[in-house]
Design a protein around this motif. Structure first.
Motif, short mmCIF file in Angstrom:
data_model
loop_
_atom_site.label_atom_id
_atom_site.label_comp_id
_atom_site.label_asym_id
_atom_site.label_seq_id
_atom_site.Cartn_x
_atom_site.Cartn_y
_atom_site.Cartn_z
N HIS A 8 0.84 -1.19 0.00
CA HIS A 8 0.00 0.00 0.00
C HIS A 8 0.87 1.24 0.00
O HIS A 8 1.92 1.27 0.64
CB HIS A 8 -0.87 0.06 1.25
CG HIS A 8 -1.92 -0.99 1.25
ND1 HIS A 8 -2.55 -1.39 0.10
CD2 HIS A 8 -2.45 -1.71 2.25
CE1 HIS A 8 -3.43 -2.33 0.41
NE2 HIS A 8 -3.38 -2.55 1.69
N HIS A 26 -1.62 6.92 -2.44
CA HIS A 26 -2.36 5.93 -3.22
C HIS A 26 -2.15 6.16 -4.72
O HIS A 26 -1.92 5.22 -5.48
CB HIS A 26 -3.85 6.01 -2.87
CG HIS A 26 -4.67 4.99 -3.58
ND1 HIS A 26 -4.51 3.64 -3.38
CD2 HIS A 26 -5.65 5.12 -4.51
CE1 HIS A 26 -5.36 2.98 -4.15
NE2 HIS A 26 -6.06 3.86 -4.84
N HIS A 47 1.48 5.22 -5.79
CA HIS A 47 1.86 3.82 -5.76
C HIS A 47 0.84 2.93 -6.45
O HIS A 47 1.09 2.46 -7.55
CB HIS A 47 2.09 3.37 -4.31
CG HIS A 47 3.27 4.05 -3.69
ND1 HIS A 47 3.18 5.28 -3.09
CD2 HIS A 47 4.58 3.68 -3.63
CE1 HIS A 47 4.38 5.63 -2.66
NE2 HIS A 47 5.25 4.70 -2.97
N CYS A 48 -0.32 2.72 -5.83
CA CYS A 48 -1.29 1.76 -6.38
C CYS A 48 -1.74 2.16 -7.78
O CYS A 48 -1.78 1.32 -8.68
CB CYS A 48 -2.52 1.65 -5.47
SG CYS A 48 -2.11 1.39 -3.73
N LYS A 60 -8.77 1.00 -10.88
CA LYS A 60 -8.08 1.79 -9.85
C LYS A 60 -8.41 3.28 -9.97
O LYS A 60 -8.56 3.98 -8.97
CB LYS A 60 -6.54 1.62 -9.95
CG LYS A 60 -6.03 0.27 -9.50
CD LYS A 60 -6.18 0.09 -8.00
CE LYS A 60 -5.90 -1.33 -7.58
NZ LYS A 60 -6.41 -1.69 -6.29
N TYR A 97 -6.60 -1.57 3.03
CA TYR A 97 -6.51 -0.92 1.72
C TYR A 97 -6.80 0.58 1.84
O TYR A 97 -7.78 0.99 2.46
CB TYR A 97 -7.52 -1.61 0.78
CG TYR A 97 -7.45 -1.13 -0.65
CD1 TYR A 97 -6.23 -0.92 -1.28
CD2 TYR A 97 -8.61 -0.86 -1.36
CE1 TYR A 97 -6.17 -0.49 -2.59
CE2 TYR A 97 -8.57 -0.42 -2.66
CZ TYR A 97 -7.34 -0.24 -3.28
OH TYR A 97 -7.29 0.21 -4.56
#
Lengths: 99, 99, 99, 99
Positions: free
Chosen positions: B8, B66, B69-70, B85, C40
């Motif tokens: 995360h 977020h 990265h994600c 996403k 998350y």
């Protein structure tokens, strides 16, 4: 031929964005009429809230298009370009959240 | 060993996020003391505004991590995962802007 | 015997305000657990939005009580006291709207 | 002779409110030009945030005038009229805070 940066995320929705902005411009004119006609303050405030929500909705749509296109494209390339696009998007989000 | 989804965005800042959240918990307790001590309403409201700003600041930090990265990782892969996403991030941004 | 200014608007709802603030304190602790368990990011953001809304709701309740009691009472007296209370309330509202 | 309810709080600032609303209308037109010229999404979002802040500022001004005049006047009379004005103002504030 456009003078703009080809490929902005919102270009696919350009007509929709313009339609919403014209409606918002109409709301701004409607508010002026309400003030000129000396309508009740609370009714004017209700319209200001509706107009603010409409503006936020345009902003959220532009931001979603921006993330889907410009940011995703930069991320696929990676490196400094991706970092720069994310930083820029985060700053725009912070301005929206705080406004 | 963690039970969480490895990687995360905020994990690099985990201690900082926890420190901010503990401070926010302290603000919530401080507000209870103010109400118990029957402090002046306006002073309580000033503290509520400060606490709201602190929470927003945590949210903007988490969101930036977020995206960095994600979302960037999913975008590098592309396809449905990237779209999902971005959609998820856009919805989280909308909830923040509207709250 | 209280040390506070007798007659604050929220005193009639003191227990309700305290209950809401304890719940908000619990939300702050729940967020820390989520971060420790490396949940998350998007799920954490959803909880932050819920907590922000709960805080806003406390603020709006306090403000309504303040207008109903302190401001109305000052307005009945009139003069500088009424002006001062309205100015103070307007500033608190501006802080809430901008936070 | 006006058709409005005589004595709205904002009437003393009517010209100032109208000037601000005309400027906001101009911002709405400026945004349409930016979209037509396909300007960069982030620059458009910056202008949307500025316009949202300008609108909020008009709302906070109207609300302050409303509290200073309509609410204070109703409070001086007291009773159901005062309660009704406070309830109405609180609802308008909630709409602003949540928008």
């Amino acid at each position: 031929m456009t003078t703009g940066h080809a490929g902005h995320g919102y270009l696919g929705n350009k007509d929709d964005v313009l339609k919403r902005l014209r409606r918002i411009e109409g709301q701004a004119r409607g508010l002026q009429r309400m003030v000129e006609d000396e309508k009740y303050c609370i009714d004017i405030l209700t319209q200001v809230s509706a107009m603010t929500k409409a503006l936020q909705s345009v902003a959220l749509g532009l931001l979603d298009d921006h993330l889907s296109h410009c940011v995703v494209r930069a991320a696929a390339v990676g490196g400094a370009e991706a970092e720069e696009k994310v930083r820029e998007a985060s700053e725009a989000i912070a301005r929206l959240v705080r406004s």
